[in-house]
Design an enzyme around this catalytic site. Sequence first.
Site, PDB file in Angstrom:
ATOM      1  N   TYR A 492      12.652  27.077   0.931  1.00  0.00           N
ATOM      2  CA  TYR A 492      13.466  25.910   0.585  1.00  0.00           C
ATOM      3  C   TYR A 492      13.864  26.036  -0.876  1.00  0.00           C
ATOM      4  O   TYR A 492      13.006  26.062  -1.766  1.00  0.00           O
ATOM      5  CB  TYR A 492      12.683  24.621   0.805  1.00  0.00           C
ATOM      6  CG  TYR A 492      13.446  23.388   0.388  1.00  0.00           C
ATOM      7  CD1 TYR A 492      14.522  22.936   1.146  1.00  0.00           C
ATOM      8  CD2 TYR A 492      13.095  22.667  -0.747  1.00  0.00           C
ATOM      9  CE1 TYR A 492      15.235  21.801   0.774  1.00  0.00           C
ATOM     10  CE2 TYR A 492      13.793  21.535  -1.123  1.00  0.00           C
ATOM     11  CZ  TYR A 492      14.865  21.108  -0.366  1.00  0.00           C
ATOM     12  OH  TYR A 492      15.569  19.990  -0.739  1.00  0.00           O
ATOM     13  N   ASP A 587      12.476  31.295  -8.028  1.00  0.00           N
ATOM     14  CA  ASP A 587      12.467  29.837  -7.876  1.00  0.00           C
ATOM     15  C   ASP A 587      11.057  29.361  -8.187  1.00  0.00           C
ATOM     16  O   ASP A 587      10.159  29.418  -7.354  1.00  0.00           O
ATOM     17  CB  ASP A 587      12.870  29.458  -6.450  1.00  0.00           C
ATOM     18  CG  ASP A 587      12.943  27.949  -6.245  1.00  0.00           C
ATOM     19  OD1 ASP A 587      12.368  27.205  -7.069  1.00  0.00           O
ATOM     20  OD2 ASP A 587      13.549  27.507  -5.252  1.00  0.00           O
ATOM     21  N   LYS A 615      10.693  19.830 -11.398  1.00  0.00           N
ATOM     22  CA  LYS A 615       9.465  19.067 -11.188  1.00  0.00           C
ATOM     23  C   LYS A 615       8.549  19.118 -12.406  1.00  0.00           C
ATOM     24  O   LYS A 615       8.566  18.233 -13.253  1.00  0.00           O
ATOM     25  CB  LYS A 615       8.724  19.559  -9.937  1.00  0.00           C
ATOM     26  CG  LYS A 615       9.478  19.348  -8.641  1.00  0.00           C
ATOM     27  CD  LYS A 615       8.600  19.633  -7.436  1.00  0.00           C
ATOM     28  CE  LYS A 615       9.365  19.358  -6.159  1.00  0.00           C
ATOM     29  NZ  LYS A 615       8.551  19.474  -4.949  1.00  0.00           N
TER      30      LYS A 615
END
Length: 789
Positions: A492, A587, A615
């Site tokens: 994802y 990522d 985040k």
Amino acid sequence: MFRPTWLRDDEPHGPDGVHRPAAHDPTEENAVQHRLSRQHVVDMCRTMLARGYLKATEGNVSVRVPGHRRYAVTPSNYDYDRMRVEDICIVDFDGRHLPDDSGADLKPSIECGMHANIYRERPDVNAIVHTHQPYASALAFLRKPIPALTDEQVRFLGREVAIIDYAPSGTGFLARNVQKKVASGDNAFIIANHGVVAVGTDPDRAVFNMALLEKVSIAYLLALTSEAGKIHTIPTAIREIAFSKLRTDEKRIAAQLTEAVEPLRVPADEELPSADAAAVEVAAGTTTSSAPSSPGTNDEAGGAEAARLGYAISEYPDVDDVMRRLKALTAQPVRGLRHDAMLDVLNYFDTKCRASREITDRARRRIPGGVQHNLAFNYPFPLAVDKADGAYLVDRDGNTYIDFLQAGGPTILGSNYGPVNERVAEVVRDSGPVTGLFHEYELKLAEIIHRFMPHVEMYRSLGSGTEAVMAAVRGARAFTGKKMVIKVGGAYHGWSDTMVYGLRVPGTYRMNAKGIPFGATARTREAFPHDLGQLKRKLIENRLRGGTAAVVVEPVGPESGTRPAPRDFNARVRELCDEFGALLIFDEVVTGFRLGLGGAAGYFGVTPDLTVLGKAVSGGYPMAGGVGGRADVMAVFGSGLDGKSGAHIQVGGTLSANPLSCAAGYFAIEEMARTNAPVIAGRAGDRLTRGLQRLIDSYGLPYVAYNQGSIVHLECSGVMLLDMRNPVKLLKENKTRKRLMEQLGAAYTAHGIVTLAGSRMYTSMADTDAVIDDALARFDQVFALVEGV
């Protein structure tokens, strides 16, 4: 019916009134091995003694020890009324008595050979009852089998209750005679001139089958004494339908054993890893680096200071072993909660979460789906949280939970961390949350990121991880002049048009791309997780289409390591990217700072060309995201004066790099460095994982627990391991396994633990040893409610 150990009246109940069994006491298990299996035997004996099925010392009872080739069995010539847990004997399938240090020195039942033969012959059998109950014994003297009298009888006992040929008690002859008969799949038998044997998929079912046999024996004897020649059986078709249901259940239970692998053995007296000890080391300044020492280590990738502080992963998981266990999990039928236990879980939400339900029901009228973020979609309905503090969340109804969601991973310091909040408040008081002009903390954030991640030579703040991935892909295409992008299937990388491809389930291509034009994904490809051969073939194919701009990976594996990446995977991808002139994009939305201040790049010793952060880069504050990397590549992101030259791309956002988020990121990273939060959180993850592995072993469950530092995986259904390499299995089992994952997630919540979808947990610096031990006690309670335990 038999009342299992987890429903004893003397055990505690939770504040919600729902029964909560006591957790295992490891110190007790040091003296008494396999206490749970022994306790089942004791409870079965007491139940049958109270109902008159056992007399004095006659008969014997056993329970299979989960995950071992051994069983717990009653001792020979011992009064059932005085039976204690430590009196129960442990015997292996070869007939060897395995005494321990519990103090009891009793000999096992003389019928051990019979019990061992049944367990070897029938993997679905987990409990055996041998009694001399009066009515069934009367048929033993008559040597009359019981035909199919009712569909209930056939459904649970088998086509008929057959007669086992006579042989003297305790002999190998009798054991072999019994073994021949139990191979039929029936669950109850009459031993000629002796007694009866009833078996079951668990202790509860074995006692039920024994009681049903006595009930049927009474009815059959009465019928025989009334009109022996006029006894009618159920139709053959009905008998076969009922028996087929029985055999289906037996095959399902048997598969859970035959398809399983030997569980990880965690001794009861093994000392668990300690987050508290790590915190003490940090305070004393004696923390030792856990940076990798492999030949591929690159100090520049993680930075000397990040390497000195160390990394959250104390020992990288054995990927081959983890994948072997995960494949075994998906090969078996699902193993979920008992029906009655699931009803108790749902009752918790109905009675104790009414305020959450009321407000989320209202939200459905104004918010699509009722919540704004996928993390909040929890079964049976979302919780509304009013308070977060360190390791805990408090919902709108006042219920307190251990927080292993940690907002999806960013709050490594713990939720609502006071020192960062106070310093951010000072900045906001002066400048407000946004000005639209340059603010010093934009620079400070970029500088502190470079300090710990030297490969991030320049950094561009954006609004989220999704935006950062979009920008990284666009920048890679602009810099290389190539258009193709390859991702790892199942990963994802946000919800942008280009990357909603092969989402979560490898090999599904555009299955989740509803609303996205085909052109948006026309230049995206996926390679199966960790299949370097397929990745190379994709790179070769793309060369014919103008070349590959970038390969995008989650360094620990798709979905934060749900399919863990082999230790050398990233280095091999780096080599392929260099060979084909593609950029390597890491990522690190989850792993950035969570694995250590040097991120996954520092831990693995691999330097990516671009790094996506999110985040954790703002410590959980909003507008968390950005992309950084090599200065020459990052030049394409130039804005203002720098944007006049070079291959400038359009990225931006009014709220990107706002003072609130940049200051929060700077202070959060500074605090993580001061406290070494990633390492402490990693040791908490180690403690949680090892404790879960111990519980899984003790309950004989097929579940798989492993971790990459503070990223902890608890796979109970294996739904995330299904893929298009086996499309039939995917289509057939996806819903069932997903439902089990949701139900177990709800069960954890009902027992005071918030997880990510019931399968992933993030630990933080706030998770002390006491917090983790409390969580393990709660997991113990949930595992005790699993079917067949």
